[in-house]
Design a protein around this motif. Sequence first.
Motif, PDB file in Angstrom:
ATOM      1  N   LEU A  52       0.815  -1.216   0.000  1.00 21.32           N
ATOM      2  CA  LEU A  52       0.000   0.000   0.000  1.00 21.32           C
ATOM      3  C   LEU A  52       0.847   1.265   0.000  1.00 21.32           C
ATOM      4  O   LEU A  52       0.449   2.283  -0.572  1.00 21.32           O
ATOM      5  CB  LEU A  52      -0.931  -0.004   1.209  1.00 21.32           C
ATOM      6  N   SER A  53       2.018   1.223   0.630  1.00 23.76           N
ATOM      7  CA  SER A  53       2.870   2.409   0.640  1.00 23.76           C
ATOM      8  C   SER A  53       3.429   2.683  -0.758  1.00 23.76           C
ATOM      9  O   SER A  53       3.543   3.835  -1.171  1.00 23.76           O
ATOM     10  CB  SER A  53       4.013   2.231   1.646  1.00 23.76           C
ATOM     11  N   MET A  54       3.757   1.620  -1.508  1.00 23.46           N
ATOM     12  CA  MET A  54       4.252   1.803  -2.872  1.00 23.46           C
ATOM     13  C   MET A  54       3.131   2.277  -3.794  1.00 23.46           C
ATOM     14  O   MET A  54       3.348   3.115  -4.671  1.00 23.46           O
ATOM     15  CB  MET A  54       4.854   0.502  -3.391  1.00 23.46           C
ATOM     16  N   VAL A  55       1.926   1.758  -3.593  1.00 22.37           N
ATOM     17  CA  VAL A  55       0.777   2.188  -4.385  1.00 22.37           C
ATOM     18  C   VAL A  55       0.499   3.666  -4.143  1.00 22.37           C
ATOM     19  O   VAL A  55       0.182   4.412  -5.076  1.00 22.37           O
ATOM     20  CB  VAL A  55      -0.462   1.337  -4.048  1.00 22.37           C
ATOM     21  N   ARG A  56       0.630   4.090  -2.901  1.00 22.17           N
ATOM     22  CA  ARG A  56       0.419   5.508  -2.592  1.00 22.17           C
ATOM     23  C   ARG A  56       1.444   6.376  -3.317  1.00 22.17           C
ATOM     24  O   ARG A  56       1.133   7.492  -3.760  1.00 22.17           O
ATOM     25  CB  ARG A  56       0.522   5.729  -1.083  1.00 22.17           C
ATOM     26  N   HIS A  57       2.644   5.868  -3.463  1.00 22.49           N
ATOM     27  CA  HIS A  57       3.717   6.637  -4.106  1.00 22.49           C
ATOM     28  C   HIS A  57       3.470   6.806  -5.604  1.00 22.49           C
ATOM     29  O   HIS A  57       3.671   7.894  -6.149  1.00 22.49           O
ATOM     30  CB  HIS A  57       5.059   5.924  -3.870  1.00 22.49           C
ATOM     31  N   ILE A  58       2.994   5.772  -6.275  1.00 26.88           N
ATOM     32  CA  ILE A  58       2.956   5.789  -7.739  1.00 26.88           C
ATOM     33  C   ILE A  58       1.586   6.130  -8.317  1.00 26.88           C
ATOM     34  O   ILE A  58       1.486   6.598  -9.452  1.00 26.88           O
ATOM     35  CB  ILE A  58       3.432   4.428  -8.314  1.00 26.88           C
ATOM     36  N   SER A  59       0.513   5.946  -7.556  1.00 23.33           N
ATOM     37  CA  SER A  59      -0.836   6.027  -8.127  1.00 23.33           C
ATOM     38  C   SER A  59      -1.440   7.425  -8.023  1.00 23.33           C
ATOM     39  O   SER A  59      -1.169   8.171  -7.077  1.00 23.33           O
ATOM     40  CB  SER A  59      -1.760   5.023  -7.434  1.00 23.33           C
ATOM     41  N   ASP A  60      -2.297   7.737  -8.990  1.00 27.18           N
ATOM     42  CA  ASP A  60      -3.110   8.954  -8.934  1.00 27.18           C
ATOM     43  C   ASP A  60      -4.420   8.683  -8.205  1.00 27.18           C
ATOM     44  O   ASP A  60      -4.888   9.500  -7.417  1.00 27.18           O
ATOM     45  CB  ASP A  60      -3.412   9.457 -10.347  1.00 27.18           C
ATOM     46  N   ARG A  61      -5.018   7.534  -8.505  1.00 25.80           N
ATOM     47  CA  ARG A  61      -6.216   7.075  -7.800  1.00 25.80           C
ATOM     48  C   ARG A  61      -5.989   5.636  -7.374  1.00 25.80           C
ATOM     49  O   ARG A  61      -5.160   4.918  -7.940  1.00 25.80           O
ATOM     50  CB  ARG A  61      -7.465   7.156  -8.684  1.00 25.80           C
ATOM     51  N   VAL A  62      -6.747   5.198  -6.362  1.00 29.54           N
ATOM     52  CA  VAL A  62      -6.585   3.849  -5.824  1.00 29.54           C
ATOM     53  C   VAL A  62      -7.946   3.188  -5.705  1.00 29.54           C
ATOM     54  O   VAL A  62      -8.902   3.794  -5.209  1.00 29.54           O
ATOM     55  CB  VAL A  62      -5.895   3.876  -4.434  1.00 29.54           C
ATOM     56  N   ALA A  63      -8.030   1.941  -6.190  1.00 29.30           N
ATOM     57  CA  ALA A  63      -9.230   1.121  -6.042  1.00 29.30           C
ATOM     58  C   ALA A  63      -8.912  -0.026  -5.093  1.00 29.30           C
ATOM     59  O   ALA A  63      -7.860  -0.666  -5.214  1.00 29.30           O
ATOM     60  CB  ALA A  63      -9.683   0.581  -7.401  1.00 29.30           C
TER      61      ALA A  63
END
Length: 304
Positions: A219-230
């Motif tokens: 989740l920390s990596m997703v927060r870094h790279i993503s504009d939106r999260v599903a």
Amino acid sequence: MNQDQALIRVERLTKHFPITRGIVFQKQVGAVQAVDDISFNITKGETLGLVGESGCGKSTTGRTILQLHKPTSGKVYYGDVDLTTASSAKMREMRRNMQIIFQDPYASLNPRLTVGSIVAEPLEVHNVGTAQERQERVRELLDLVSLNPHFINRYPHEFSGGQRQRIGIARALALQPEFIVCDEPISALDVSIQAQVVNLLEELQEEFGLTYLFIAHDLSMVRHISDRVAVMYLGKIVELAERGELYDHPLHPYTRALLSAVPIPDPLEERKRKRIILEGDVPSPVHPCGVSFPHSLPDSRSDL
């Protein structure tokens, strides 16, 4: 979201895998509901992160969007093209615009082929350029992902995991696609290498205007790279929001539980934080009716 700007539109996508019984006369006795009636858009140039625990349907979603799995029902649009009803010839044409980076860099590369042959394979399949032009393109791609172009005649077993994943990225870029499904591209890599691969993906996105569906557990990596999260749970998307809003103000109980499991680097803050523990077993995707909290979202995020 403005539908006119969406590169990918997923409408009520469903993928069930049949469960059969019998050796000669097989009879369907059930189905694994891997993806169950999900809808979302991906805007051109953005990164949509897709998170959830193992077995929730993330990878199946990505592969079904690319039509590597044929959906049970629903629609997937690439621009104005309905991929679910496209002919074989049309899909062959569209595959130049859509690629995938696989999770396991050890299993996704053919050990019998050299790196040059692996990266050049999409060019050969689509009859792009002459043999000499393909070789030049392969060298450009290896250089693009920070690998020595002189490695062109080496085999996959001669590379580390991070280098193999860079080879997979080079292969995905060979046909200059617009949309790439990143199917947990860092989960099989050492932590020290993960950031390098993610930074490479960000640099490539900025340089070529790529659109990503980034599937991950971290989740920390997703927060870094993503504009939106599903957030996906048992085949359904239970929450979708802008990155900052989802991480700062999660609405769904499952999202809150996931975020509470993310380590905080500050020991004092980590001690103060209260973990949210979901009790009971995860329901089976064969019989998902045992979900202990509702899938529906508040009105503010119901429009995916």
